[in-house]
Design a protein around this motif. Sequence first.
Motif, PDB file in Angstrom:
ATOM      1  N   ILE A 186       0.836  -1.208   0.000  1.00 30.07           N
ATOM      2  CA  ILE A 186       0.000   0.000   0.000  1.00 30.07           C
ATOM      3  C   ILE A 186       0.871   1.259   0.000  1.00 30.07           C
ATOM      4  O   ILE A 186       0.646   2.192  -0.781  1.00 30.07           O
ATOM      5  N   TYR A 206      -1.336   7.110   5.037  1.00 32.57           N
ATOM      6  CA  TYR A 206      -1.567   6.048   4.067  1.00 32.57           C
ATOM      7  C   TYR A 206      -2.048   4.751   4.720  1.00 32.57           C
ATOM      8  O   TYR A 206      -2.832   4.012   4.152  1.00 32.57           O
ATOM      9  N   ARG A 210      -6.233   6.427   6.034  1.00 32.32           N
ATOM     10  CA  ARG A 210      -6.845   6.025   4.762  1.00 32.32           C
ATOM     11  C   ARG A 210      -8.068   5.146   5.000  1.00 32.32           C
ATOM     12  O   ARG A 210      -9.137   5.364   4.416  1.00 32.32           O
ATOM     13  N   ARG A 211      -7.935   4.159   5.878  1.00 32.31           N
ATOM     14  CA  ARG A 211      -9.044   3.233   6.124  1.00 32.31           C
ATOM     15  C   ARG A 211     -10.236   3.973   6.725  1.00 32.31           C
ATOM     16  O   ARG A 211     -11.383   3.736   6.345  1.00 32.31           O
ATOM     17  N   LEU A 214     -11.921   6.234   4.007  1.00 36.47           N
ATOM     18  CA  LEU A 214     -12.682   5.456   3.025  1.00 36.47           C
ATOM     19  C   LEU A 214     -13.917   4.818   3.667  1.00 36.47           C
ATOM     20  O   LEU A 214     -14.954   4.659   3.014  1.00 36.47           O
ATOM     21  N   ILE A 248      -5.434   9.354  -2.144  1.00 37.84           N
ATOM     22  CA  ILE A 248      -6.063   8.173  -1.548  1.00 37.84           C
ATOM     23  C   ILE A 248      -7.431   7.925  -2.181  1.00 37.84           C
ATOM     24  O   ILE A 248      -7.771   6.794  -2.549  1.00 37.84           O
ATOM     25  N   PHE A 252      -8.638   4.737  -4.615  1.00 36.54           N
ATOM     26  CA  PHE A 252      -9.781   3.898  -4.275  1.00 36.54           C
ATOM     27  C   PHE A 252     -10.732   3.734  -5.473  1.00 36.54           C
ATOM     28  O   PHE A 252     -11.131   2.618  -5.807  1.00 36.54           O
ATOM     29  N   ASP A 255      -9.173   1.646  -8.063  1.00 39.63           N
ATOM     30  CA  ASP A 255      -9.272   0.239  -7.673  1.00 39.63           C
ATOM     31  C   ASP A 255     -10.627  -0.337  -8.077  1.00 39.63           C
ATOM     32  O   ASP A 255     -10.721  -1.456  -8.599  1.00 39.63           O
ATOM     33  N   ASN A 270      -5.464  -0.763  -2.656  1.00 44.57           N
ATOM     34  CA  ASN A 270      -6.028  -1.054  -1.333  1.00 44.57           C
ATOM     35  C   ASN A 270      -6.268  -2.553  -1.163  1.00 44.57           C
ATOM     36  O   ASN A 270      -7.418  -2.996  -1.004  1.00 44.57           O
ATOM     37  N   ASP A 272      -5.826  -4.356   1.244  1.00 47.47           N
ATOM     38  CA  ASP A 272      -6.393  -4.709   2.553  1.00 47.47           C
ATOM     39  C   ASP A 272      -7.890  -4.405   2.620  1.00 47.47           C
ATOM     40  O   ASP A 272      -8.548  -4.710   3.597  1.00 47.47           O
ATOM     41  N   LEU A 273      -8.420  -3.754   1.580  1.00 44.54           N
ATOM     42  CA  LEU A 273      -9.842  -3.398   1.589  1.00 44.54           C
ATOM     43  C   LEU A 273     -10.602  -4.136   0.491  1.00 44.54           C
ATOM     44  O   LEU A 273     -11.616  -3.646  -0.007  1.00 44.54           O
TER      45      LEU A 273
END
Length: 322
Positions: A186, A206, A210-211, A214, A248, A252, A255, A270, A272-273
């Motif tokens: 990331i 980051y 970021r999480r 979002l 960011i 997203f 992505d 991302n 992890d998302l």
Amino acid sequence: MTFSQILGHERQKNILRRAIDSDRLAHAYLFEGPEGVGKRLMALALARAVVCKEGAGCGVCPACRKVDHNNHPDLHLLEPDGTTIKIEQVRGIQKELSFRPLEAPKKICLIDGADRMNQAAGNALLKTLEEPNGDALLILLSARPESVLSTIRSRCQRLPFARLPQALLKGVLLEQLGVDEVQGHILAALSEGSFKKALGKDRDLYLGRRREILKTLTALSPGSILPTLELAQSLAEEKERLPDILDILQAFYRDLLLYQHGRSESDLVNIDLAEKIRRVAPRENTVSLLNKLEAIAASRRQLDRNVNRQLAMEVLLMRLAA
Ligand SMILES: [Zn+2]
């Protein structure tokens, strides 16, 4: 810093090494490329290779160590004083360059932020470039070479620097920061090949913030005006980090676009998302995603023009929540 300690940029290293070995250094170089990819380190490595008493920048001799401690009498650094490099600063350097070098074979002047010279300073420097002194080496650095006076550009040997490859950056992050694979991926993806970004203050933004951003963003709906205004306000307060926050958001939606077009999850920023991306993707289509990416680009342009940040964020979030 020796050439071999610099990450990547092998072609640039070879060009400079060959020039030194064959005693064919140009009088002036313009190192151009994105912020934080190693241009200044390369300039210092070049300086060290020129002044070194033992060979190509051994790192141990007194001359090399003076470069590292920024107190070599033949190395001069010119940086913006405030927002610009002023004519007095250029004149100061010209005076220095008019003397013979004290210890090294050449006098070296490193000009960081060469695009920030005002017109008068640029014209003054042009004189030095037009009548090169055999003892002088000028190294200009710029992330915005198109803003350097064209007459200056044309008198320098230009050496373009690209962003560092993501895999290379990730490897170093894993090694130096002790982050895990997912975090390394990331950070490397969001910092766009800039080592400075990945290692600097943006790391927490980051990885953690970021999480959060979002999560709040994807919970917004067209009717949820109050939460939209609240998020807009909290983003607008992050003045300095706003361009990185836009990066960011952009990553997203990009992505989502990649996911919709069947790219594998390992290609996403991302990673992890992935779960969130799978959940949000059915609400969007190519047109809506392209609109959102355009909305982000538009707010970036507005911020560059110093419009009201809060208003810019409100408009952006409403378009993103639509
Ligand atoms: Zn040395």
